[in-house]
Write an enzyme that holds these catalytic residues in place. Structure first.
Site, PDB file in Angstrom:
ATOM      1  N   TYR A  40     -12.433  -9.529  -2.043  1.00 31.48           N
ATOM      2  CA  TYR A  40     -13.306  -8.162  -1.965  1.00 31.48           C
ATOM      3  C   TYR A  40     -14.841  -7.950  -1.791  1.00 31.48           C
ATOM      4  O   TYR A  40     -15.364  -9.120  -2.272  1.00 31.48           O
ATOM      5  CB  TYR A  40     -13.166  -7.104  -3.228  1.00 31.48           C
ATOM      6  CG  TYR A  40     -11.779  -6.914  -3.593  1.00 31.48           C
ATOM      7  CD1 TYR A  40     -10.685  -7.325  -2.767  1.00 31.48           C
ATOM      8  CD2 TYR A  40     -11.551  -6.005  -4.589  1.00 31.48           C
ATOM      9  CE1 TYR A  40      -9.325  -6.758  -3.299  1.00 31.48           C
ATOM     10  CE2 TYR A  40     -10.337  -5.325  -5.198  1.00 31.48           C
ATOM     11  CZ  TYR A  40      -9.286  -5.805  -4.375  1.00 31.48           C
ATOM     12  OH  TYR A  40      -7.908  -5.384  -4.678  1.00 31.48           O
TER      13      TYR A  40
ATOM     14  N   HIS B 128     -15.536  -3.059  -0.236  1.00 28.21           N
ATOM     15  CA  HIS B 128     -15.170  -2.475  -1.607  1.00 28.21           C
ATOM     16  C   HIS B 128     -16.559  -2.142  -2.343  1.00 28.21           C
ATOM     17  O   HIS B 128     -16.712  -1.156  -3.284  1.00 28.21           O
ATOM     18  CB  HIS B 128     -14.409  -3.278  -2.707  1.00 28.21           C
ATOM     19  CG  HIS B 128     -13.842  -2.700  -3.725  1.00 28.21           C
ATOM     20  ND1 HIS B 128     -14.443  -2.940  -5.164  1.00 28.21           N
ATOM     21  CD2 HIS B 128     -13.043  -2.023  -4.210  1.00 28.21           C
ATOM     22  CE1 HIS B 128     -14.086  -2.422  -5.999  1.00 28.21           C
ATOM     23  NE2 HIS B 128     -12.896  -1.628  -5.360  1.00 28.21           N
TER      24      HIS B 128
ATOM     25  N   ARG C  76      -9.677  -4.332 -14.402  1.00 28.65           N
ATOM     26  CA  ARG C  76      -8.860  -5.030 -14.083  1.00 28.65           C
ATOM     27  C   ARG C  76      -9.071  -6.570 -14.087  1.00 28.65           C
ATOM     28  O   ARG C  76      -9.923  -6.909 -13.533  1.00 28.65           O
ATOM     29  CB  ARG C  76      -8.404  -4.709 -12.555  1.00 28.65           C
ATOM     30  CG  ARG C  76      -7.598  -3.320 -12.598  1.00 28.65           C
ATOM     31  CD  ARG C  76      -7.124  -3.182 -11.137  1.00 28.65           C
ATOM     32  NE  ARG C  76      -6.390  -1.835 -11.143  1.00 28.65           N
ATOM     33  CZ  ARG C  76      -5.974  -1.229 -10.110  1.00 28.65           C
ATOM     34  NH1 ARG C  76      -6.630  -1.746  -8.655  1.00 28.65           N
ATOM     35  NH2 ARG C  76      -5.542  -0.232 -10.156  1.00 28.65           N
TER      36      ARG C  76
ATOM     37  N   ASN D  45       0.761  -1.336  -0.160  1.00 31.76           N
ATOM     38  CA  ASN D  45      -0.106  -0.130   0.054  1.00 31.76           C
ATOM     39  C   ASN D  45       0.785   1.337   0.100  1.00 31.76           C
ATOM     40  O   ASN D  45       0.597   2.310  -0.740  1.00 31.76           O
ATOM     41  CB  ASN D  45      -0.968   0.010   1.215  1.00 31.76           C
ATOM     42  CG  ASN D  45      -1.989  -0.947   1.123  1.00 31.76           C
ATOM     43  OD1 ASN D  45      -2.416  -1.352   0.007  1.00 31.76           O
ATOM     44  ND2 ASN D  45      -2.876  -0.992   2.246  1.00 31.76           N
TER      45      ASN D  45
ATOM     46  N   ARG E  28      -4.685   1.826 -13.078  1.00 29.74           N
ATOM     47  CA  ARG E  28      -3.254   2.024 -12.400  1.00 29.74           C
ATOM     48  C   ARG E  28      -2.516   0.922 -12.312  1.00 29.74           C
ATOM     49  O   ARG E  28      -2.903  -0.239 -11.463  1.00 29.74           O
ATOM     50  CB  ARG E  28      -3.271   2.843 -10.922  1.00 29.74           C
ATOM     51  CG  ARG E  28      -2.152   3.712 -10.761  1.00 29.74           C
ATOM     52  CD  ARG E  28      -2.566   4.641  -9.978  1.00 29.74           C
ATOM     53  NE  ARG E  28      -2.512   6.091 -10.559  1.00 29.74           N
ATOM     54  CZ  ARG E  28      -3.197   7.129 -10.022  1.00 29.74           C
ATOM     55  NH1 ARG E  28      -3.931   7.023  -9.067  1.00 29.74           N
ATOM     56  NH2 ARG E  28      -3.030   8.126 -10.668  1.00 29.74           N
TER      57      ARG E  28
ATOM     58  N   ARG F 280     -14.416   2.807   4.271  1.00 32.45           N
ATOM     59  CA  ARG F 280     -13.039   2.038   4.408  1.00 32.45           C
ATOM     60  C   ARG F 280     -11.881   2.855   4.521  1.00 32.45           C
ATOM     61  O   ARG F 280     -11.049   2.635   5.522  1.00 32.45           O
ATOM     62  CB  ARG F 280     -13.216   0.939   3.430  1.00 32.45           C
ATOM     63  CG  ARG F 280     -12.158  -0.108   3.543  1.00 32.45           C
ATOM     64  CD  ARG F 280     -11.071  -0.136   2.538  1.00 32.45           C
ATOM     65  NE  ARG F 280     -11.489  -0.426   1.197  1.00 32.45           N
ATOM     66  CZ  ARG F 280     -10.808   0.004   0.045  1.00 32.45           C
ATOM     67  NH1 ARG F 280      -9.513   0.762   0.272  1.00 32.45           N
ATOM     68  NH2 ARG F 280     -11.413  -0.170  -0.916  1.00 32.45           N
TER      69      ARG F 280
ATOM     70  N   HIS G  98     -14.673   3.704 -15.310  1.00 32.98           N
ATOM     71  CA  HIS G  98     -14.410   2.871 -14.131  1.00 32.98           C
ATOM     72  C   HIS G  98     -15.838   2.081 -13.566  1.00 32.98           C
ATOM     73  O   HIS G  98     -15.763   1.250 -12.835  1.00 32.98           O
ATOM     74  CB  HIS G  98     -14.245   4.124 -12.847  1.00 32.98           C
ATOM     75  CG  HIS G  98     -13.601   3.268 -11.827  1.00 32.98           C
ATOM     76  ND1 HIS G  98     -14.500   3.492 -10.407  1.00 32.98           N
ATOM     77  CD2 HIS G  98     -12.879   2.625 -11.366  1.00 32.98           C
ATOM     78  CE1 HIS G  98     -13.839   2.918  -9.191  1.00 32.98           C
ATOM     79  NE2 HIS G  98     -12.716   2.372  -9.880  1.00 32.98           N
TER      80      HIS G  98
END
Lengths: 699, 521
Positions: free
Chosen positions: A466, A590, A373, A49, A403, A562, A433
């Site tokens: 998630y 998530h 992703r 992270n 990313r 979160r 997204h």
């Protein structure tokens, strides 16, 4: 309030709030109730992270400083102040992380697992390591003697290196460096005696051989070091004819972004330290001294070791939602009713099944999907390839700008293109997204559209880690909206008015504002009002202002966030009606759920968007109203249980810090609760069972 | 899938500002469902209005967009479609090249339609919408298209006239944009500019008691979207209070285009035309005393799909099939303007249609020509207004220059020619109007003119006697039995003279029988 995270009481600095989040991640590894290997994992996650954070966030702040941009953020800090504060808080947290790691090591020792240092090893063990070095390590080493007058050495972003201060016979000093090869495992197990398993790090083995490696020189001192480079990918998209090529180009460039952080071993020789600082043109404040192994992300791999199941989370069986349990045709199932899945507790397989069935079904005309992703060997990509090969119209939006996944995404894009899919790369300037899948099918009564809308990516791996929401429907209005969205994404059309969905950057912000405004006017009219939302980050200043407005009007606002939260709760005449809770547990929270009481005619939405400026203004996102009665109750219940969690939940106080939430009489771990409930709910025959959810308590 | 109980059709409009496509699904039982709706911006109008030609980039972009649309049509297996273009292409001198390029690159046939046809499709869409107009009242329908403004005036529910003014928002912007940045009172200048152009129109409706203002067109819909909070939604139309329009106009006049774009989340090109559009509405409300503007959420594409629906095998005629009422009503308005005898025209028209209907199996013409004949019959004498000596030719010229909803220029040429040969004169290559027709149209004109000519012969006395006409055809023979209680000497003589033209056109040997008996009443 303490001024640590902000220079005012309205807004908390987002970077410092993020570091608080990473602290909560680390907290999981500090918790003795967490299984040992999982604790190691959370230590590793804290590291990775931080890497991403420094590369992107600090990278971007560095750019601002270098450009002379010194505008203050809403918390009142200049970019430079922010960087300084980031290092102060990050260093504290890193110290704490190594302390946690040391504590875990001690416990592991009790279970005969040892991270050993070379000095502790026996003669035989050292011999073993020497052989290992000669056979495996030495052949892949590339020692470099640096002549700074000529050029600086090529040191890769995030690579681990050993820096060496050398001296020749004339007592001239040199700097040498050698990369710890990433092709070899970071830990080497040495055969030991008895039950004890011992592991030595690769860098220590290399350090034993430095004299030989830089022959002709004397080693004055050495230290491992690691740099993090600025990897904020700001693309010059204007005039970028081919986004694919531009991104490939920038991936290469990323390896050479300016250095934003240097990690060295604590106690490193001063001269070596200043050599490194000079070499990477860094300020001394941006050097982090590490008391232990540099870069703990390797622990993730360590926990993958065979056996030791007792140190890992109990393997959970993810339930098949009862609607999908029969062998019935998936199209028929979705035709019967809308289905809302709560991942990972409910299996992600129906999503795969929908894509796979669509690929095979002869009546399916078109499949359209946004892939952000995808997993390594994505079965979704396989299915889409198959569909395209069998002549269906397959449109896939591959978001190349996801990313750090660009490289991965480009591979999928090429593969899909080869198969004949219509691959689109989204809209210049906007990252796509939203998570949406559309299947157009020709049926006896006409064209029918099946839609899946989600809060998480179409990634079967992360769907197991998630918590996310997925919603299946064949409601024609959602279908039509989906078609319109894809027509917009593929450049066929401007976005026509949609029936149900709101989208960023078009009208989502206004939609949220209107939803909140409605609660405000209801509160002002003396009616009940309530907002309860679950999201990942709250950063957007305008949204925060709007929420303050709601609080001042007497609207009760409960937020389960979160990650970053820049809103300051519990301030009189500002946010006294707002609570902020954060849950960090086994699964990464998530899902985004937005609930509004609306004078009794409750409205619940799921979304791909957080309340971040980038989500609302610079990305293509969707806000999806959920109308199916059972699904609405299920979503309300998720928020309610989240708000009752007193195991993994922490509540945010007005200084930006988080304390364990201690409400409720019974202990409630929301993730465990959902796991158990999904087993109960889905093991019963559908016909007999109608789940009952307790909804949000309007108080 | 074995047998399909539905059909997918597509309608495409290459407008001045947008290229729109709708794909609808027509189901067994007559339901029509929208499947895809696309809209892509284009500079067609901008190019045409400012340079008179479509630029190369715009052409390429058009083809690219249509290629995409064609792909989507193919996905759904669309076979039938209608692709039209309006003012954006109508005024471009190189429009034929573009049509040809579209054809060769996409396979799509695009038809440039006239203002009157455009109106026809829009009204068709309007009729399909849920808007229920009180037909006993006076109302105005204004269609604010990018390139032009069309105002239709209805008195007691029937269409009186339609004016087309080449003064749409895009055109106003193109005309005035050069002074925007140097003029502090730009909006006022724009209003004055607009009012100078519509002065004559205002004179025509001055003093009429107008109850309702209906505004159509993409521009109006944009306004509605921008001032969304203030709009009353009712079914598939919306209503806008006059005060709100005035207020909005005032608000806009204090902003420049950039500010407007930011404020209302509009792309610059859409912000540019917002001020002229609101100016138009504002000005009209200055003139018309109505409380609110009704905005039906329809577009020309809806009219096209409705037309496609009508010609599908799943079409189910509804009671409200009087879709030609507006057309006929406006034809009568023209007839009145040119002082034709209403009774004679009515009589001839009815007789002609009666003969036409009795000859369905003989002339085998598409149903739309019935309306052509009717229109020609109503207007056949309008040339008298100009000259009594060659009135038939004058009728042709007047008809040709009209702008009647639903008719293309080619249609009007046909109708004019039919009217030209109403009085027994046989078409000849010496007549340029006839000679210039394509072969196919020559035949149609002759078939219909010969019927009109016979119908006119039956009222050659202009006395509108009670006469019934019965047509019987068998093999190569036809008989016209004319029955009346009155003496029909003149009529019989005219019929005998004119039936030769009929015989020649249809290849039938015809006989006129005059019988004493009860006429049609």
């Amino acid at each position: 309030m303490k001024k640590n995270f902000s220079n005012n009481s309205e807004y908390i600095n987002r970077e410092l709030s993020w570091i608080e989040f990473n602290k909560r991640v680390l907290n999981v590894s500090e918790n003795p109730d967490t299984p040992l290997f999982e604790r190691l994992k959370f230590v590793a996650i804290t590291s990775s992270n931080f890497d991403e954070f420094f590369m992107v966030r600090v990278g971007s702040l560095n750019d601002q400083v270098n450009a002379g941009f010194n505008q203050k953020d809403p918390s009142g800090m200049t970019p430079l102040e922010q960087i300084e504060n980031i290092f102060i808080y990050a260093k504290k947290l890193i110290d704490r992380q190594y302390k946690a790691f040391n504590d875990i090591q001690k416990e592991l020792l009790g279970h005969n697992l040892k991270f050993a240092s070379v000095e502790e090893l026996s003669e035989e063990q050292r011999d073993y390591l020497q052989r290992y070095y000669v056979e495996k390590v030495y052949p892949v080493l590339t020692p470099i003697l640096v002549d700074k007058r000529i050029q600086s050495p090529l040191v890769f972003n995030k690579s681990l290196n050993v820096g060496v201060l050398l001296e020749n016979e004339k007592h001239e000093k040199f700097f040498g460096t050698v990369q710890v090869p990433s092709v070899l495992g970071r830990l080497v197990e040495v055969p030991g005696e008895g039950d004890m398993r011992e592991f030595v790090s690769l860098e220590e083995i290399i350090k034993l051989n430095l004299e030989a490696l830089f022959s002709g020189h004397r080693v004055v001192s050495s230290s491992c070091y690691r740099i993090t480079r600025n990897a904020d990918l700001t693309l010059d998209e204007e005039g970028a004819e081919d986004l694919l090529e531009t991104i490939e180009e920038s991936i290469k460039l990323r390896k050479w972004g300016a250095v934003v952080k240097l990690e060295v071993e604590s106690g490193v020789d001063e001269e070596l330290r200043s050599q490194l600082v000079d070499l990477f043109e860094l300020s001394g404040d941006y050097v982090v001294d590490i008391n232990g192994y540099i870069d703990l992300s390797f622990l993730m791999k360590f926990t993958g070791m065979q056996g030791y199941e007792q140190f890992k989370y109990k393997r959970e069986e993810f339930q098949m939602h009862r609607a999908f349990k029969s062998d019935e045709d998936i199209f028929r199932i979705i035709s019967k009713e809308d289905v809302l899945l709560h991942h990972p507790f409910e299996s992600f397989d129906p999503v795969l099944k929908l894509v796979e069935s669509a690929a095979k079904d002869k009546n399916v005309l078109a499949i359209k999907q946004v892939l952000y992703r995808v997993s390594g060997n994505s079965p979704i990509v396989d299915a889409l390839v198959k569909a395209a090969e069998s002549g269906k119209q397959v449109t896939v939006l591959v978001e190349l700008k996801a990313r750090f996944d660009e490289e991965n995404n480009i591979n999928w894009a090429r593969r899909l293109e080869k198969a004949g899919c219509h691959v689109i790369y989204g809209i210049v300037g906007l990252k796509t997204h939203c998570k949406i899948l559309l299947v157009v099918r020709m049926e006896e009564t006409g064209i029918k559209r099946y839609v899946h809308l989600g809060t998480g990516n179409y990634n079967d791996d992360t769907a197991k880690l998630y918590t996310d929401i997925g919603y299946f429907t064949c409601n024609p209005q959602y279908g039509s909206d989906a078609s319109r969205l894809f027509n917009m994404l593929s450049g066929h059309s401007k976005l026509e008015n949609m029936y149900k969905l709101s989208s960023a950057p078009i009208d989502m912000r206004r939609k949220f504002e209107r939803l909140i405004d409605r609660e405000i006017s209801n509160a002002q009219a003396g009616k009940k009002s309530r907002i309860a939302c679950k999201l990942n980050s709250l950063v957007d200043y305008k949204m925060i202002k709007k929420l303050y407005e709601a609080s001042n009007a007497g609207v009760k606002v409960d937020l389960v966030i979160r990650g970053i939260c820049c809103l300051v709760p519990n301030i009189k005449d500002q946010s006294e009606n707002i609570t902020v809770r954060s849950i960090v547990g086994r699964y990464l929270e998530h899902s985004r759920i937005y609930y509004f009481y609306n004078d009794g005619d409750e409205e619940v939405f799921i979304s791909s968007a957080d309340w971040m400026t980038r989500n609302l203004d610079r990305r293509v996102e969707l806000l999806v109203p959920v109308e199916d009665e059972e699904s609405v109750e299920k979503l309300k219940n998720i928020i309610e249980i989240n708000l009752k969690d007193n195991v993994n939940a922490k509540s945010m106080s007005s200084d930006g810090r988080y304390m364990k939430f201690k409400g409720g009489d019974k202990t409630l771990d929301s993730q465990k609760y959902f796991q158990e409930r999904s087993v109960k709910e889905n093991s019963i025959d559908k016909k007999l069972f109608k789940p009952k959810y307790s909804g949000i308590n309007i108080g | 899938m074995t047998k399909k109980d539905y059909e997918l059709v597509a309608a495409i409009n290459l407008g001045s500002g947008y290229i729109d496509m709708s794909i609808v699904q027509i189901k067994k039982g007559g339901q029509v469902e929208l499947i895809e709706k696309l809209s892509h911006p284009t500079d067609l109008g901008g190019d045409s209005f400012s340079q008179g030609r479509v630029g190369l980039d715009t052409m390429r972009e058009c083809c690219r967009v249509l290629k995409d649309y064609k792909k989507i049509m193919n996905t759904y297996g669309v076979k039938r479609y209608k692709a039209i273009s309006t003012s954006g292409m109508r005024e471009a001198e190189n429009r034929e090249y573009l049509i040809d390029q579209i054809k060769s690159k996409t396979g799509l046939d695009v038809k440039i339609i006239s203002v009157a046809e455009e109106r026809y499709y829009i009204y068709r869409a309007l009729r399909k919408s849920s808007l229920d107009l009180d037909r006993s009242k006076n109302f105005i329908i204004v269609n604010i298209a990018y390139g032009g403004l069309e105002v239709s005036f209805y008195e007691n529910g029937s269409l009186k006239f339609t004016e087309y003014l080449k003064i749409g928002p895009l055109r106003m912007h193109e005309a005035l944009s050069s002074i925007e940045h140097i003029n502090l009172n730009y909006n006022n200048t724009m209003k004055e500019y607009f009012e100078s152009k519509v002065n004559s129109l205002y004179n025509e409706i001055r003093g009429k008691n107008i109850d309702t203002l209906i505004a159509l067109g993409g521009e109006v819909k944009k306004i509605m979207k921008v001032i969304e909070e203030e709009v009353d939604q009712e079914g598939d139309y919306q209503a806008l209070d006059r005060k709100k329009v005035k207020h909005f106009y005032k608000k806009l006049s204090q902003m420049n285009v950039g500010q407007i774009a930011d404020m209302y989340y509009l792309p610059k090109r859409e912000a540019e035309t917002l001020v002229p559009s609101v100016t138009i509405l504002h000005s009209m409300l200055d003139f018309i005393e109505t409380k609110r503007v009704i905005v039906p959420m329809i577009s020309i594409v809806d009219g096209l799909t409705d037309r496609l629906y009508e010609s599908s095998k799943f079409y189910e005629a509804d009671d409200n099939s009087s879709s030609y009422d507006d057309i006929i009503s406006s034809v009568w308005f023209i007839a009145e303007k040119y002082g034709v005898s209403k009774r004679h025209s009515e009589y001839v028209s009815k007789t002609a249609i009666s003969i036409y209907d009795q000859l369905l199996n003989v002339h085998k013409l598409d149903n739309k020509y019935r309306l052509f004949l009717r229109t020609a019959a109503i207007l056949h004498d309008c040339g008298n207004y100009v000259s009594l000596s060659n009135h038939a030719f004058q009728s042709y010229r007047i008809i040709k220059s009209q702008n009647i909803m639903g008719f293309s220029d080619r249609n009007l040429e046909l109708i004019g020619n039919i009217a030209r040969y109403h009085s027994g004169k046989v078409p000849s290559y010496k007549d340029t109007s006839y000679a210039n027709l394509i072969e196919e149209d020559k035949v149609i004109v002759s078939k219909l003119a010969s019927i009109l000519s016979l119908a006119e012969a039956i009222d050659s006395s202009h006395k509108e006697k009670d006469i019934s006409v019965k047509v019987a055809v068998s093999g190569d023979f036809a008989s016209f039995t004319v029955r009346s209680e009155e003496a029909l000497v003149l009529e019989a003589w005219e019929l005998e003279k004119r039936v030769k033209f009929f015989e020649e056109v249809y290849g039938l040997e015809a006989q006129i029988k005059v019988e004493k008996g009860i006429g049609r009443k």
